[in-house]
Design a protein around this motif. Structure first.
Motif, PDB file in Angstrom:
ATOM      1  N   HIS A   1      48.783  41.462  45.985  1.00 19.90           N
ATOM      2  CA  HIS A   1      48.651  40.290  45.477  1.00 19.90           C
ATOM      3  C   HIS A   1      49.673  40.602  44.893  1.00 19.90           C
TER       4      HIS A   1
ATOM      5  N   HIS B   1      53.675  37.612  45.586  1.00 21.48           N
ATOM      6  CA  HIS B   1      54.013  36.037  44.620  1.00 21.48           C
ATOM      7  C   HIS B   1      55.360  35.477  45.092  1.00 21.48           C
TER       8      HIS B   1
ATOM      9  N   ALA C   1      48.509  35.668  46.105  1.00 21.84           N
ATOM     10  CA  ALA C   1      47.327  35.523  45.978  1.00 21.84           C
ATOM     11  C   ALA C   1      47.844  33.566  44.831  1.00 21.84           C
TER      12      ALA C   1
ATOM     13  N   LYS D   1      41.789  32.164  46.020  1.00 16.54           N
ATOM     14  CA  LYS D   1      41.792  32.841  45.070  1.00 16.54           C
ATOM     15  C   LYS D   1      41.963  32.230  43.497  1.00 16.54           C
TER      16      LYS D   1
ATOM     17  N   HIS E   1      43.780  41.800  39.422  1.00 16.51           N
ATOM     18  CA  HIS E   1      43.705  42.735  38.166  1.00 16.51           C
ATOM     19  C   HIS E   1      42.739  43.088  37.438  1.00 16.51           C
TER      20      HIS E   1
ATOM     21  N   ASP F   1      51.937  41.756  41.870  1.00 15.60           N
ATOM     22  CA  ASP F   1      51.954  40.873  41.096  1.00 15.60           C
ATOM     23  C   ASP F   1      53.392  39.943  41.487  1.00 15.60           C
TER      24      ASP F   1
HETATM   25 ZN   LIG Z   1      49.665  36.612  40.618  1.00 20.14          ZN
END
Ligand SMILES: [Zn+2]
Length: 511
Positions: free
Chosen positions: A63, A65, A197, A266, A349, A412
């Motif tokens: 996950h 970005h 993600a 997502k 998460h 993340d």
């Molecule tokens: Zn994220």
């Protein structure tokens, strides 16, 4: 048979129980041809002696970005006073939008407002991203373009989305440059595959053409694209197909190849802990705020059920325990209405899990995609806002594994530090950057933590048949380390000596 590459002098930790260790790895046509005696006798176009270095399967960040992470913006990270932030923004070069990131409202002397910013921005539009990813600060020029929103400049969730959509889209050229910057960075940390993600729409989208940017970029890492549920739309399919909503062409999870593929859909059910918008069943300590669900129950339930029906693996963002309750109910309903074997839905998460929720996560076969470095970076703050009872329930490890749940490692990035070795160290030690013990009972072994970042994340991306372990036949993605994490007492500091994707040695970024 002539190998393309033979690695000798390895201390390989294969993550394959059939052969847990190896000293020689043969690579042919981008795949692992064999180990030790299977390949030792074979000639090779190139042989590299690794001098007893440790070799692991390439890390998979389940996950992240990449475009957001690679975006060049004015950096206000660590600035703790309004004066400092305003000074940093004064004289921003160029014209058009001024974009800044790294703002952390929690550390400020007082919250920044549009009135603070207007004198230095003039008529330019300003967007300052909060590190949570769930909030921003804008100036009055932006607020004027958001009729119906009353704010002093601080916007969260849907209001933030409205401000964000004024800036979008970015050009393909900009996104491609951002992706390459991020790919270089993750390779230097041993990451060979990333799951992006949520592209196409929503808070972290860059353009409705985002997938085209990935095709154009031809990145040196493998990427799996998660598609935002906001791009689901009504389709006029043959009724017998039972699919009422899909994305164009009926594309869904699994489409694509080894380098670039479509992953999960997502969805967002709540906010985040940094912005205090993660949906909890009891308020944040010292407040009456219990966070919020991102959308109406109806909207999210429909997205989950329709996405499930259309053949998607779902990646459902749920951080607070109330959002996780919602997710468990909605996934159970989708499975009841149309049972699907091995749907392998994920909870992105999965930040705060009450003890009795563990059983349901296991029963539904859900995969928590956790970010251990959240707790390394923000564990002190999170522990305070959750309080004594709930702090041990955050970003679990041991309890997931004990319930037979597969855990997938991720970062993340850029919300938190992206280094897999740092994440692995946290999963083992459960110590925040400030030295605080955060849920020490959730500690797992080094091998279990490595597994989360290799086989676990491969499983979460439905790629465990080709990635995640050094097994003959699998793709030759590996990371070469300066020390063995299993015996090191400073795992995060172990140097990444080389990263290999599909049998090709990637140039290391000089830092
Ligand atoms: Zn994220």
């Amino acid at each position: 048979m002539r190998l393309d590459l033979k690695l000798t002098g390895c201390r390989a930790v294969t993550m394959d129980p059939a052969r847990p260790a190896a000293h020689t790895i043969g690579i042919w046509q981008g795949r692992i041809a064999g180990l030790d005696e299977q390949v030792e006798h074979l000639p090779a176009a190139e042989t590299v002696d690794l001098g007893n270095a440790v070799v692991l399967p390439g890390f998979i960040d389940a996950h992240t970005h990449l475009a957001w992470n690679g975006r060049r913006t004015i950096d206000v990270t660590g600035l703790a006073t309004v004066t400092q932030v305003v000074e940093r923004l004064a004289g921003a070069p160029g014209e058009g939008w001024i974009e800044a990131s790294g703002y952390d409202r929690r550390i400020m002397d007082r919250p920044l407002t549009a009135a603070d910013l207007d004198p230095v921005t003039g008529e330019r539009l300003l967007y300052i991203a909060d590190i949570s990813g769930h909030a921003c600060v804008v100036n009055s020029v932006v607020l004027r373009q958001l009729p119906g929103i009353t704010s002093d400049g601080w916007l969260t969730e849907n209001e933030q989305l409205a401000a964000r959509s004024l800036r979008l889209p970015y050009s393909l050229e900009e996104i491609v440059a951002e992706l390459h910057r991020s790919a270089r960075q993750v390779l230097s940390e041993g990451v060979t595959m990333c799951a992006e993600a949520g592209i196409g729409a929503g808070l972290i989208a860059s353009s409705p053409l985002e997938a085209a940017a990935y095709q154009r970029a031809e990145l040196p890492i493998r990427v799996q694209l998660m598609v935002s549920a906001y791009v689901l739309h009504d389709v006029a399919a043959e009724p017998a197909d039972g699919i009422s909503r899909a994305i164009d062409l009926g594309l869904h999870t699994g489409f694509g190849g080894d380098m670039l593929s479509l992953g999960a859909m997502k969805l967002w059910t709540d906010g985040g802990m940094i912005a205090r918008t993660a949906a909890l069943s009891e308020p944040y300590i010292g407040t009456t705020n219990s966070g919020q669900l991102a959308e109406s129950d109806e909207f999210m339930r429909a997205a989950i059920v329709d996405g499930h029906h259309a053949g998607w693996q779902l990646a459902i963002h749920a951080i607070g325990d109330r959002a996780i309750d919602f997710t468990l109910d909605a996934v159970a309903e989708a499975q009841r209405r149309r049972p699907r074997e091995d749907a392998r839905h994920r909870i992105e998460h999965c930040g705060l899990v009450r003890p009795h929720q563990l059983e349901r996560i296991a029963t539904l076969g859900l995969i928590p995609v956790v970010q251990p470095t959240f707790l390394w970076s923000y564990g002190d703050d999170y522990s305070e806002i959750m309080g004594e009872k709930r702090a041990p329930w955050m970003y679990r490890g041991r309890s997931f594994l004990d319930h037979g749940i597969t855990v997938a490692g991720s970062s993340d990035r850029p919300v938190a530090d992206g280094s897999p070795l740092r994440a692995i160290e946290f999963m083992v030690r459960r110590r925040s950057r400030g030295g605080r013990a955060v849920g020490p009972d959730e500690a797992i072994t080094v091998e279990e933590a490595i597994r989360a970042y290799t086989l676990g994340s491969a499983y979460a991306c439905r790629k465990e048949h080709v990635l995640g372990s050094l097994t003959p036949g699998k793709l030759a993605d590996l990371v070469v380390l300066g020390d063995d994490p299993r015996t090191s007492d400073a795992i995060a500091d172990i140097p990444v000596l080389a990263t290999i994707v599909g049998g090709t040695l990637m140039p290391q970024r000089s830092s």
